[in-house]
Design a protein around this motif. Structure first.
Motif, PDB file in Angstrom:
ATOM      1  N   LEU A  35       0.822  -1.207   0.000  1.00  0.00           N
ATOM      2  CA  LEU A  35       0.000   0.000   0.000  1.00  0.00           C
ATOM      3  C   LEU A  35       0.860   1.262   0.000  1.00  0.00           C
ATOM      4  CD1 LEU A  35      -2.932  -0.920   2.424  1.00  0.00           C
ATOM      5  CD2 LEU A  35      -2.905  -0.941  -0.065  1.00  0.00           C
ATOM      6  N   GLN A  36       1.976   1.239   0.710  1.00  0.00           N
ATOM      7  CA  GLN A  36       2.852   2.413   0.698  1.00  0.00           C
ATOM      8  C   GLN A  36       3.484   2.601  -0.667  1.00  0.00           C
ATOM      9  OE1 GLN A  36       4.974   3.537   4.191  1.00  0.00           O
ATOM     10  NE2 GLN A  36       6.898   3.837   3.118  1.00  0.00           N
ATOM     11  N   LEU A  37       3.820   1.491  -1.326  1.00  0.00           N
ATOM     12  CA  LEU A  37       4.389   1.580  -2.667  1.00  0.00           C
ATOM     13  C   LEU A  37       3.361   2.142  -3.653  1.00  0.00           C
ATOM     14  CD1 LEU A  37       7.086   0.783  -4.062  1.00  0.00           C
ATOM     15  CD2 LEU A  37       5.985  -1.351  -4.723  1.00  0.00           C
ATOM     16  N   LYS A  38       2.087   1.822  -3.445  1.00  0.00           N
ATOM     17  CA  LYS A  38       1.034   2.220  -4.382  1.00  0.00           C
ATOM     18  C   LYS A  38       0.463   3.602  -4.079  1.00  0.00           C
ATOM     19  CE  LYS A  38      -3.304   0.335  -6.314  1.00  0.00           C
ATOM     20  NZ  LYS A  38      -2.845  -0.019  -7.664  1.00  0.00           N
ATOM     21  N   TYR A  39       0.292   3.906  -2.781  1.00  0.00           N
ATOM     22  CA  TYR A  39      -0.405   5.136  -2.401  1.00  0.00           C
ATOM     23  C   TYR A  39       0.459   6.138  -1.642  1.00  0.00           C
ATOM     24  CZ  TYR A  39      -4.471   2.232  -3.487  1.00  0.00           C
ATOM     25  OH  TYR A  39      -5.376   1.416  -4.116  1.00  0.00           O
ATOM     26  N   GLY A  40       1.690   5.764  -1.275  1.00  0.00           N
ATOM     27  CA  GLY A  40       2.520   6.660  -0.490  1.00  0.00           C
ATOM     28  C   GLY A  40       2.262   6.498   1.000  1.00  0.00           C
ATOM     29  N   LEU A  76     -16.641  -7.539   1.778  1.00  0.00           N
ATOM     30  CA  LEU A  76     -16.636  -6.362   0.918  1.00  0.00           C
ATOM     31  C   LEU A  76     -15.266  -5.691   0.911  1.00  0.00           C
ATOM     32  CD1 LEU A  76     -18.135  -4.231  -0.792  1.00  0.00           C
ATOM     33  CD2 LEU A  76     -18.722  -3.069   1.352  1.00  0.00           C
ATOM     34  N   VAL A  77     -14.694  -5.475   2.087  1.00  0.00           N
ATOM     35  CA  VAL A  77     -13.396  -4.795   2.176  1.00  0.00           C
ATOM     36  C   VAL A  77     -12.296  -5.624   1.519  1.00  0.00           C
ATOM     37  CG1 VAL A  77     -11.601  -4.067   3.790  1.00  0.00           C
ATOM     38  CG2 VAL A  77     -13.975  -3.440   4.212  1.00  0.00           C
ATOM     39  N   ILE A  78     -12.259  -6.922   1.812  1.00  0.00           N
ATOM     40  CA  ILE A  78     -11.225  -7.782   1.228  1.00  0.00           C
ATOM     41  C   ILE A  78     -11.377  -7.859  -0.285  1.00  0.00           C
ATOM     42  CG2 ILE A  78     -10.411 -10.172   1.097  1.00  0.00           C
ATOM     43  CD1 ILE A  78     -10.935 -10.442   4.061  1.00  0.00           C
ATOM     44  N   ALA A  79     -12.616  -7.935  -0.766  1.00  0.00           N
ATOM     45  CA  ALA A  79     -12.855  -7.988  -2.216  1.00  0.00           C
ATOM     46  C   ALA A  79     -12.352  -6.721  -2.900  1.00  0.00           C
ATOM     47  CB  ALA A  79     -14.342  -8.191  -2.493  1.00  0.00           C
ATOM     48  N   VAL A  80     -12.581  -5.566  -2.286  1.00  0.00           N
ATOM     49  CA  VAL A  80     -12.112  -4.297  -2.876  1.00  0.00           C
ATOM     50  C   VAL A  80     -10.590  -4.254  -2.901  1.00  0.00           C
ATOM     51  CG1 VAL A  80     -12.001  -1.803  -2.506  1.00  0.00           C
ATOM     52  CG2 VAL A  80     -14.185  -2.988  -2.275  1.00  0.00           C
ATOM     53  N   LEU A  81      -9.935  -4.682  -1.812  1.00  0.00           N
ATOM     54  CA  LEU A  81      -8.470  -4.684  -1.779  1.00  0.00           C
ATOM     55  C   LEU A  81      -7.892  -5.603  -2.854  1.00  0.00           C
ATOM     56  CD1 LEU A  81      -7.806  -4.788   2.085  1.00  0.00           C
ATOM     57  CD2 LEU A  81      -7.378  -2.873   0.544  1.00  0.00           C
ATOM     58  N   ILE A  82      -8.511  -6.770  -3.031  1.00  0.00           N
ATOM     59  CA  ILE A  82      -8.018  -7.720  -4.041  1.00  0.00           C
ATOM     60  C   ILE A  82      -8.304  -7.214  -5.446  1.00  0.00           C
ATOM     61  CG2 ILE A  82      -8.317 -10.046  -4.987  1.00  0.00           C
ATOM     62  CD1 ILE A  82      -8.805 -11.039  -2.155  1.00  0.00           C
ATOM     63  N   GLN A  83      -9.527  -6.731  -5.676  1.00  0.00           N
ATOM     64  CA  GLN A  83      -9.925  -6.303  -7.013  1.00  0.00           C
ATOM     65  C   GLN A  83      -9.101  -5.108  -7.496  1.00  0.00           C
ATOM     66  OE1 GLN A  83     -11.934  -7.854  -9.040  1.00  0.00           O
ATOM     67  NE2 GLN A  83     -11.704  -6.338 -10.680  1.00  0.00           N
ATOM     68  N   THR A  84      -8.776  -4.184  -6.596  1.00  0.00           N
ATOM     69  CA  THR A  84      -7.969  -3.022  -6.978  1.00  0.00           C
ATOM     70  C   THR A  84      -6.476  -3.337  -6.979  1.00  0.00           C
ATOM     71  OG1 THR A  84      -7.939  -2.273  -4.662  1.00  0.00           O
ATOM     72  CG2 THR A  84      -9.687  -1.406  -6.081  1.00  0.00           C
ATOM     73  N   HIS A 105      -4.039  -9.742  -4.024  1.00  0.00           N
ATOM     74  CA  HIS A 105      -4.295 -10.253  -5.369  1.00  0.00           C
ATOM     75  C   HIS A 105      -3.380 -11.428  -5.714  1.00  0.00           C
ATOM     76  CE1 HIS A 105      -4.033 -10.225  -9.841  1.00  0.00           C
ATOM     77  NE2 HIS A 105      -5.325 -10.030  -9.735  1.00  0.00           N
ATOM     78  N   SER A 106      -2.092 -11.289  -5.394  1.00  0.00           N
ATOM     79  CA  SER A 106      -1.144 -12.377  -5.685  1.00  0.00           C
ATOM     80  C   SER A 106      -1.474 -13.629  -4.888  1.00  0.00           C
ATOM     81  CB  SER A 106       0.286 -11.921  -5.366  1.00  0.00           C
ATOM     82  OG  SER A 106       0.670 -10.852  -6.201  1.00  0.00           O
TER      83      SER A 106
END
Length: 509
Positions: free
Chosen positions: A256-261, A298-306, A311-312
């Motif tokens: 998340l830090q790599l993706k969003y700072g 819902l939260v886990i699905a959003v984290l994986i989908q985005t 995801h890995s």
């Protein structure tokens, strides 16, 4: 001091540790003052102070001491785990036990499994908060939101002291976040993160609306984010053949830090925890326990989908399940000839197929049974996993199994040194001494892969330095082998597999 390293830490300068001591003192003082005020003012609304509360604060102090020792002198993983088990065992002996689990309105009696389930739950809570504490403000933000949720459950339910401790912990972490937010001037350390994990894990047991010995849906959902991070780490390491104690940069805070700072990381994690906490509390208050699970999904699905996190790991599980199911419908005669091929870029985008495909072609030519590679360069955020194997492996008594490290070259002063960047596992049918010659040829082939691996690593390091705005100096090498010569060799080695890889992909299609 917490000093940076290339394996798993994301900060670049040494940062002070032992912030957990301040948090513990704040919680303990607030707890004591609340009891004094409750008695002095004559409210007596907090109920009878049971011995288990003193045991909890004593256990939290003990586990904080273990964390301080680990922060100062670095305990081994098994030593720290043993001390955790001893401390939690004392709590269990003092009466903290999960006798039943309440899920979706159904209660599961544990009976003889009460003690091991309680031990497992508290160990999970302690280590989940410890693992998630890898970036500025991460554990403070997560712990604060979790503590608020558990505090609300305590006040709404039959355990007002749980509410006091929950809000005291949340307030302490909010105050600490002033110094722990990016860029942090002090960290919780293992002392703080493990202590917070013990508090929230215990409050999750004691904050039920029904009974103090029930672990219900809502507390589980409130702790979903740190549990998801630790579960994903176990899945990732087990399915790629690594030890669950191995360090990497695949945790939630790394990605998340790599993706969003650094600030975006806290916003995303904070929102995820807030959603699961709010939905879980509302579900408990309105007697709709399935809301908690819905919020978590819902939260886990959003984290994986985005592709923010998980995801890995989801792909690893899906690929393993797909091949497992496929093997059930395969004719026995095809099992010997059929091969399963899985490749997954866990992190990064480097062309590791240039290294992997020539090895696969060699395995096909020499009729090997299995080959698995794990390439890990945490300092470059690169991780690659691939497996090629027969559906039916040889009998274990006839297997020849070998694990070898993969190397790249890096300059150290005036000389080039080998650094380990991964591991390769090989399984072959050992029915005759001819396997020795195959192994000699394979090791020669493996030695040739060092050139492409080095070239990829150097390219990644140059790209990283360029991204930071650093002037990249030419890589100097010993006079016997110039950088142009090595790059040329690596390029020649890499170009041929690219053609092979393309033809292999066409034939596979």
């Amino acid at each position: 001091m917490d000093r940076p390293d290339a394996e798993r830490k994301v900060h670049e300068k040494p940062v002070a540790l032992a912030g957990g001591v301040a948090v513990y003192l704040a919680v303990a003082i607030t707890f004591a003052l609340s009891l004094v005020l409750d008695r002095t003012l004559g409210y007596h609304s907090l109920g009878t102070i049971q011995m288990r509360w003193y045991v909890l604060f004593g256990a939290a102090l003990a586990i904080m001491a273990v964390g301080l020792i680990d922060d100062a002198w670095s305990l081994r993983g098994r030593q720290k785990l043993l001390l955790q088990i001893v401390i939690i065992g004392l709590m269990i002996g003092a009466g903290t036990q999960i006798h039943q689990i309440g899920l979706f309105g159904y209660e599961i009696k544990l009976g003889a499994f009460s003690i091991p389930v309680t031990m497992l739950w508290l160990l999970l809570a302690v280590n989940a908060l410890n693992l998630i504490d890898g970036a500025d403000g991460m554990a403070s933000t997560v712990g604060m939101i979790i503590a608020v949720g558990l505090g609300i459950l305590g006040f709404v339910g039959a355990s007002p002291l749980s509410g006091v401790v929950g809000f005291a912990l949340a307030g302490a972490l909010l105050g600490f976040l002033v110094y722990n937010k990016p860029p942090a001037s002090i960290y919780l350390g293992d002392a703080g993160s493990m202590m917070i994990g013990l508090f929230v894990g215990t409050l999750a047991i004691w904050s039920s609306l029904k009974e103090s010995t029930v672990l219900a849906s809502a507390p589980l959902a409130i702790l979903a984010i740190p549990l998801f991070d630790s579960s994903a780490a176990i899945v990732r390491r087990r399915l790629t053949g690594r030890s669950i104690y191995a360090t990497d940069r695949g945790h939630m805070h790394h990605l998340l830090q790599l993706k969003y700072g650094p600030h975006g990381l806290l916003i995303v994690v904070g929102l995820a925890c807030l959603v699961t906490t709010v939905v879980a509390v509302l579900g408990e208050v309105y007697s709709e326990p399935w809301w908690a699970m819905l919020g978590v999904i819902l939260v886990i699905a959003v984290l994986i989908q985005t592709r923010s996190f998980g995801h890995s790991e989801a792909r690893l599980i899906f690929n393993r399940a797909a091949h497992f199911i496929e093997s059930f419908f395969m004719h026995p005669e095809r099992c010997e000839q059929s091969k399963q091929h899985r490749r997954l870029q866990l992190q990064g985008d480097a062309p590791w197929e240039l290294v992997w495909e020539p090895l696969v072609e060699f395995a096909k030519k020499h009729d090997l049974a299995k080959m698995k590679v794990n390439i890990s360069m945490p300092w470059l955020h690169e991780s690659y996993h691939a497996t090629w194997q027969s559906v039916r492996l040889p009998e274990r008594a006839q297997q020849m199994v070998m694990e070898v490290p993969l190397f790249a070259e890096r300059q150290n002063g005036d000389e080039m040194v080998d650094i380990s960047v991964g591991k390769l596992e090989l399984v072959a049918l050992g029915k005759s001494t001819a396997i020795y010659q195959n192994l000699e040829d394979f090791l020669t082939k493996l030695d040739e892969s060092k050139g492409p691996i080095t070239k990829i690593m150097l390219d990644l390091e140059r790209r990283q330095l360029k991204g930071k705005g650093t002037t990249v100096a030419p890589v100097s090498r010993p006079e016997t082998e110039t950088s142009e010569t090595v790059a040329s060799k690596a390029g020649e080695t890499a170009e041929q597999p690219q053609v092979d890889s393309a033809s292999h992909a066409v034939s596979s299609s």
